[in-house]
Write an enzyme that holds these catalytic residues in place. Structure first.
Site, short mmCIF file in Angstrom:
data_model
loop_
_atom_site.label_atom_id
_atom_site.label_comp_id
_atom_site.label_asym_id
_atom_site.label_seq_id
_atom_site.Cartn_x
_atom_site.Cartn_y
_atom_site.Cartn_z
N SER A 258 0.85 -1.18 0.00
CA SER A 258 0.00 0.00 0.00
C SER A 258 0.89 1.22 0.00
O SER A 258 2.02 1.17 0.46
CB SER A 258 -0.87 0.01 1.26
OG SER A 258 -0.06 0.32 2.37
N LYS A 259 0.34 2.31 -0.54
CA LYS A 259 1.22 3.47 -0.67
C LYS A 259 1.58 4.06 0.69
O LYS A 259 2.57 4.77 0.81
CB LYS A 259 0.66 4.51 -1.63
CG LYS A 259 -0.63 5.13 -1.24
CD LYS A 259 -1.01 6.19 -2.28
CE LYS A 259 -2.38 6.72 -2.01
NZ LYS A 259 -3.24 6.81 -3.15
N ARG A 260 0.82 3.73 1.70
CA ARG A 260 1.17 4.25 3.01
C ARG A 260 2.37 3.52 3.62
O ARG A 260 3.19 4.10 4.28
CB ARG A 260 -0.05 4.16 3.95
CG ARG A 260 -0.33 5.50 4.61
CD ARG A 260 -1.72 5.54 5.22
NE ARG A 260 -2.74 5.21 4.24
CZ ARG A 260 -3.73 4.35 4.46
NH1 ARG A 260 -3.81 3.72 5.61
NH2 ARG A 260 -4.64 4.12 3.54
N THR A 264 5.77 2.93 -3.30
CA THR A 264 5.01 2.47 -4.47
C THR A 264 5.09 3.43 -5.65
O THR A 264 4.66 3.08 -6.74
CB THR A 264 3.51 2.29 -4.13
OG1 THR A 264 3.02 3.53 -3.63
CG2 THR A 264 3.30 1.20 -3.11
#
Ligand code: GLU
Length: 495
Positions: A258-260, A264
């Protein structure tokens, strides 16, 4: 040539994500392998989150990777390409409106007057009862009089598509036969918001049909959307494309990327100095392989070998170490001039950070390559490796100058003796083949371990305990500067 038409349909709500880049690559490979057409369509209907900057980031980096599209929107000063445009959804609203009208006229869709608050309350009730979210169908059977009453209240309707009961079945190129019960789809589906913008599910179907898309190749996160799309294709009387769902990209611990929590954004990999050849090669292996031991594959190689039958079902683990290894392999394969040109901005960033005004020339960088090429997992590593060559006033931690088995006095003696060797030898002997035996001879004569002497010299000339090979580093620094740094380091040790 075949008539295969595939597309990448990014939403410009963030910078190019590596998952989107992987999907784009697989579509590109498929199109090029079969001689089909690769289309780029911007799905920009999420007006609040879409920005021109994200759009530019996505287009620029797909282009940078070499994934040229045959049809797509005007971008980067280039005109729109292709006969199926416009290729931005916000410019296609008329098509969605007309398609929605058709569904309304056939009673396959209906106006829904529920407010956001009402829908929220409905959802909360279901949540409290531990039931999955599902539209109640309150507006599915309104009479004309009831509709008129809502209209009179000033309510503007969304449009909902009737999800008919039954099992939706399709043959996925990757997953084989997939069967999903329409009962699991959450009830009738909003396809157009009250403000007239289409929802993703609707825009994607109308456009895939209008653009003649034959194969929808996309991430497995869309698998549960596909039955909705198939029902919409059928209701609109469009042919249903072939689907291929690519495995999810997972972190090493098999959690979803996930981008968190994970890096990414493609731009962050580029900023570190991953080269396009390695990124393309690596992305292709995220869910696909040749079935052989072959790992180093160029974009052309990949086009030649690509086969949707070899796409795996299970999650694809993103292993940064393997990416770095591949990057190193590709860096070794680049021609000198090409590699030097790619390294230049990274070295310039390093020299700027160190506030030197010596910008190394391309020829200087080429000359450094033999000693650094094999030591670069990423291009940005060049700063650490050779930054010391470009600093005028090297600041050295005196403690580092004293190898473990030595004391400060020995280190000082060692540095001064090494300097004397260099001064005596003269410019002509300031070469790798001459320096090595001379300095080894010095260590032998004094009864020092060569490793200790070399460590003291290394720190004196670079400020660091790890450098490219020592003698090459000295030659790259030059005789005068080497000598001056040895003298300065010896001074720093004078008690
Ligand atoms: N805009 C969608 C996305 O970015 C496209 C998905 C699809 O390929 O259908 O996820």
């Amino acid at each position: 040539m075949t008539t295969a038409r595939v597309r990448i349909a990014p939403s410009p709500t963030g910078p190019l994500h590596i998952g989107t880049a992987r999907t784009a690559l697989f579509n590109y490979l498929y199109a090029r392998h079969v001689g089909g057409t690769f289309i780029l369509r911007l799905e920009d209907t999420d007006v609040a989150r879409s920005t021109p900057e994200f759009e530019e980031d996505i287009l620029e980096h797909l282009h940078w990777l070499g994934l040229e599209w045959d049809e797509g929107p005007a971008a980067g000063g280039l005109p729109e390409r292709g006969a199926f445009g416009p290729y931005r959804q916000m410019a296609r609203r008329e098509l969605y409106r007309a398609a929605a009208e058709r569904l309304l006229a056939a009673d396959q869709a209906y106006p829904c007057y529920c407010t956001a608050d009402e829908l929220d309350a409905e959802r909360h009730r279901l949540e409290a009862a531990k039931l999955p979210p599902r539209y109640s169908g309150r507006c599915a059977t309104l009479t004309p009089a009831e509709r008129a009453r809502f209209e009179a209240q000033g309510r503007r309707p969304a449009i909902r598509f009737r999800i008919q009961p039954g099992v939706v079945v399709f043959d996925d190129l990757v997953r084989g036969r997939v069967e999903i019960d329409a009962a699991a789809l959450g009830g009738d589906l909003v396809i157009v918001r009250a403000d007239g913008t289409p929802l993703y599910h609707f825009g994607v179907v109308v456009d895939d049909a209008a653009m003649g898309i034959t194969h929808v190749i996309r991430g497995e996160d869309h698998l549960s959307n596909t039955p909705k799309h198939i029902l919409l294709f059928r209701a609109l009387g469009y042919p249903v494309p072939v689907f291929a769902h690519l495995p999810l990209i997972l972190n090493l611990d098999r959690t979803k990327m996930s981008k968190r929590r994970s890096q990414t954004a493609m731009k962050d990999y580029i900023a570190e100095g991953f080269v396009r050849e390695a990124l393309v090669n690596y992305l292709a292996l995220l869910g696909w392989s040749t079935g052989t031991e072959e790992e180093i594959l160029s974009l052309d190689d990949l086009v030649g070998r690509f086969d949707t039958g070899a796409i795996q079902k299970g999650g694809a683990i993103f292993d940064r170490q393997r990416l770095e290894w591949l990057n190193g392999q590709w860096i070794r394969r680049l021609a000198d001039d090409d590699l030097a040109a790619r390294l230049a901005p990274f070295l310039e960033a390093e020299t700027a950070a160190r506030r030197t005004d010596r910008t190394p020339s391309r020829a200087e960088i080429v000359a450094l390559l033999p000693m650094i090429r094999e030591r670069l997992p990423v291009l940005a590593a060049i700063g650490d490796l050779v930054g010391f060559l470009y600093v005028e006033d090297l600041v050295t931690d005196a403690a580092l100058l004293v190898p473990k088995r030595w004391d400060a006095a020995t280190a000082r003696a060692g540095l001064l003796a090494a300097r004397a060797v260099i001064e005596d030898a003269g410019e002509a002997d300031f070469t790798v083949p001459a320096l090595e035996p001379a300095l080894r001879g010095l260590a032998d004569a004094r009864g020092w371990k060569a490793g200790d002497l070399f460590m003291a010299i290394r720190v004196a000339i670079s400020g660091r305990t790890a450098t490219p090979p020592l003698f090459e580093s000295m030659v790259a620094l030059g005789r005068e500067r080497t000598s001056a740094r040895l003298a300065r380091a010896a001074d720093a040790l004078a008690a």
